[in-house]
Design a protein around this motif. Structure first.
Motif, PDB file in Angstrom:
ATOM      1  N   ASP A 142       0.828  -1.210   0.000  1.00  0.00           N
ATOM      2  CA  ASP A 142       0.000   0.000   0.000  1.00  0.00           C
ATOM      3  C   ASP A 142       0.861   1.258   0.000  1.00  0.00           C
ATOM      4  N   VAL A 143       1.943   1.225   0.764  1.00  0.00           N
ATOM      5  CA  VAL A 143       2.832   2.385   0.818  1.00  0.00           C
ATOM      6  C   VAL A 143       3.424   2.643  -0.571  1.00  0.00           C
ATOM      7  N   VAL A 144       3.972   1.602  -1.180  1.00  0.00           N
ATOM      8  CA  VAL A 144       4.663   1.799  -2.460  1.00  0.00           C
ATOM      9  C   VAL A 144       3.659   2.013  -3.600  1.00  0.00           C
ATOM     10  N   GLY A 145       2.417   1.603  -3.385  1.00  0.00           N
ATOM     11  CA  GLY A 145       1.386   1.870  -4.383  1.00  0.00           C
ATOM     12  C   GLY A 145       0.868   3.306  -4.312  1.00  0.00           C
ATOM     13  N   ALA A 146       1.020   3.951  -3.166  1.00  0.00           N
ATOM     14  CA  ALA A 146       0.448   5.297  -2.987  1.00  0.00           C
ATOM     15  C   ALA A 146       1.508   6.400  -3.001  1.00  0.00           C
ATOM     16  N   LEU A 147       2.587   6.193  -2.251  1.00  0.00           N
ATOM     17  CA  LEU A 147       3.594   7.254  -2.082  1.00  0.00           C
ATOM     18  C   LEU A 147       4.068   7.872  -3.415  1.00  0.00           C
ATOM     19  N   PRO A 148       4.394   7.043  -4.443  1.00  0.00           N
ATOM     20  CA  PRO A 148       4.927   7.631  -5.681  1.00  0.00           C
ATOM     21  C   PRO A 148       3.994   8.651  -6.321  1.00  0.00           C
ATOM     22  N   LYS A 149       2.685   8.402  -6.238  1.00  0.00           N
ATOM     23  CA  LYS A 149       1.735   9.342  -6.859  1.00  0.00           C
ATOM     24  C   LYS A 149       1.830  10.710  -6.183  1.00  0.00           C
ATOM     25  N   PHE A 150       1.973  10.665  -4.861  1.00  0.00           N
ATOM     26  CA  PHE A 150       2.011  11.932  -4.124  1.00  0.00           C
ATOM     27  C   PHE A 150       3.360  12.609  -4.289  1.00  0.00           C
ATOM     28  N   LEU A 151       4.431  11.823  -4.427  1.00  0.00           N
ATOM     29  CA  LEU A 151       5.747  12.418  -4.709  1.00  0.00           C
ATOM     30  C   LEU A 151       5.711  13.112  -6.060  1.00  0.00           C
ATOM     31  N   LYS A 152       5.021  12.475  -6.976  1.00  0.00           N
ATOM     32  CA  LYS A 152       4.905  13.061  -8.325  1.00  0.00           C
ATOM     33  C   LYS A 152       4.194  14.407  -8.239  1.00  0.00           C
ATOM     34  N   GLU A 153       3.125  14.446  -7.441  1.00  0.00           N
ATOM     35  CA  GLU A 153       2.400  15.720  -7.281  1.00  0.00           C
ATOM     36  C   GLU A 153       3.283  16.801  -6.673  1.00  0.00           C
ATOM     37  N   LEU A 154       4.269  16.356  -5.880  1.00  0.00           N
ATOM     38  CA  LEU A 154       5.187  17.328  -5.278  1.00  0.00           C
ATOM     39  C   LEU A 154       6.336  17.689  -6.228  1.00  0.00           C
TER      40      LEU A 154
END
Ligand code: ADP
Length: 492
Positions: free
Chosen positions: A21-33
């Protein structure tokens, strides 16, 4: 910032637990940043190519990666992380990853993840893409930092690449016989008693990662302190203390779309902190599907868990008789160790009017319990982060937890805070790992539930208004990456 994330699990492709779940979600939010992110995962045969539109990466072609002295052919496939344009690379080596499950007890388990770790590095070489940060997760990718600093040190591509290691559960360390040193082509002189690779005569992947990554993180702040002590450090506390200034806890976010009582498609009726009426209808719907009779005024206590020793149901067992004498109903979902499955199964059959237990895994039922229960019990001995208490808080289902790890960081005991003059409590918690302490906390929760409805509503609302989104966690990872880069490159 260019970020590569290597993990043995990524949701929705391959998942056994919270890591995915962490690796499925974190990248999307890093991308937004503003980060440029690439994710790497093994291509297990359970991953459906067609469903996820996996494409062969012609630009990379065949790589021969030597493990245990034999060159293994490796190919790479690619797709986007659903709902984003983050690129996910799948390391394909059928010999190692087509085994029907993610993890095995096979004698070459070490080789599987040595190959994966080297394949991540060699794919980056083929792409000529130097990440500013290579973020590794758990023991499966914990050799990457030492590989970069030693085996692949000849390649200037990585001279500015910093590594971060996230520990999702320190109980799993990747411990293998000394022969692993040669299989991985690690320098033999690095393996000696007390050395950077060795733990109790075995090669310990996690230890190597802790000692070689620029920065280390865990999935909650309290857990980052707890693992520095012998009680919860699982033998690595001494090693971690050497790196304690580079160790940081960052709480996992939750999927606020999947777990939202106002939109959850598993629920018969939606509700929110403003329209709480629907919660009672979910309680009725839940109980109507069990052996328990729905009574508006009798609280339902929910449990959804893996039944592993870590989760603390031995404490429940110690006071099961006393708990059954309390005025509450229990809806229990989980599977795992036979001692706990047996306990809940027998309580369910002996007291069907009061206890209903479903032994198995059922995501829809997990949602219904979160919505229909009044309280939620998590008596964990340790809990690196824990997700269910955060779901419970969002669903107005008051958590009763042992004060450890992520549970301590998210559940604020009502009585403890009101004693200090603060009305911010959102649940009930206990320190001692005893049945008595658990029973006392359940008693306190029941007392407020029956005797002080206004306070109960306040506790529910406090929980429902908490923010556990990934947005703030991702920003903290970004700061962690910046610290790692500074350490790698030095001042200036
Ligand atoms: P852990 O990763 O240690 O199992 P977490 O609380 O971090 O604990 O995450 C557990 C996740 O698995 C939650 O999403 C929870 O709802 C789900 N889960 C656990 N057991 C079951 C089950 N029997 N049926 C459905 N979902 C379950």
């Amino acid at each position: 910032m260019k970020v590569a994330i290597a993990s043995s699990e990524v949701a929705p492709f391959a998942k056994t637990g919270g890591l995915a779940d962490v690796v499925g979600a974190l990248p999307k939010f890093l991308k937004e940043l503003g980060c440029d992110v690439k994710v790497f995962v093994p291509r297990y045969n359970s991953i459906d190519d067609t469903r996820y539109d996996l494409h062969y990466e012609h630009t990379i072609g065949e790589m021969l990666i030597r493990v245990a002295g034999i060159p293994r052919p490796v190919h790479v496939l690619r797709t986007d992380l659903p709902g984003s344009s983050v690129q996910v690379y799948f390391v394909d080596c059928p010999q190692y990853f087509h085994r029907g499950r993610l993890y095995t007890a096979d004698p070459d388990e070490d080789e599987r993840f040595i190959l994966f770790s080297k394949a991540v590095i060699e794919t980056l070489q083929r792409l000529q893409w130097a990440p500013d940060v290579l973020h590794c997760n758990d023991w499966q990718t914990a050799l990457i930092p030492i590989f970069l600093k030693d085996n692949y040190n000849w390649d200037k591509l990585f001279h500015r690449t910093a590594t971060v290691l996230s520990i999702h559960n320190i109980a799993y360390q990747g411990s293998f016989p000394p022969s692993t040193v040669a299989k991985a082509e690690l320098r033999p002189e690095l393996f000696y008693s007390g050395g950077p690779l060795e733990m109790h005569g075995f090669v310990n992947f996690l230890k190597a990662g802790i000692l070689h990554a620029e920065m280390i993180s865990t999935v909650s702040e309290t857990y980052s302190y707890e693992i520095l002590s012998p009680l919860l450090g699982e033998g690595l506390d001494g090693v971690l203390r050497l790196r304690q200034h580079d160790l940081q806890g960052i709480l996992n976010g939750i999927d606020t779309e999947e777990w939202n009582p106002a939109t959850d498609h598993h629920l018969p009726i939606h509700y929110s902190s403003k329209t709480m009426k629907g919660k009672m209808q979910n309680k009725k719907f839940l109980l109507d599907n069990t052996t328990i009779q729905f009574k508006e005024d009798i609280p339902v206590i929910g449990i959804v868990s893996r039944f592993a020793g870590q989760k603390g149901f031995d404490l429940f067992a110690d006071v099961a008789i006393e708990l059954m004498q309390m005025n509450a109903q229990w809806v229990i979902l989980g599977s795992g160790e036979e001692r706990f499955e047996g306990l809940f199964r027998s309580l369910g059959s002996a007291m069907a009017h009061k206890v209903w237990a479903y032994i198995g895994f059922n995501n829809e039922l997990a949602h219904l319990i979160e919505a229909g229960a009044d309280m939620f019990l998590m008596p964990s001995h340790y809990e690196p982060c824990g997700l269910n208490q955060m779901y419970s808080l969002r669903y107005g289902t008051v958590p009763i937890v042992r004060k450890t790890g992520g549970l301590a960081d998210t559940v604020l005991d009502w009585h403890e805070y009101s004693y200090r003059g603060l009305d911010i409590g959102n649940g009930f918690s206990f320190n001692d790992a005893t049945g008595y302490a658990l029973q006392a906390s359940v008693g306190r929760a029941l007392d407020v539930f029956f005797n002080d409805k206004a306070t109960w509503k306040k506790i529910q609302r406090n929980g429902m208004n908490s923010d556990f989104s990934w947005k703030s966690s991702a920003a903290k990872y970004l700061l962690l990456y910046e610290r790692a880069i500074m350490k790698r490159r030095g001042p200036g």
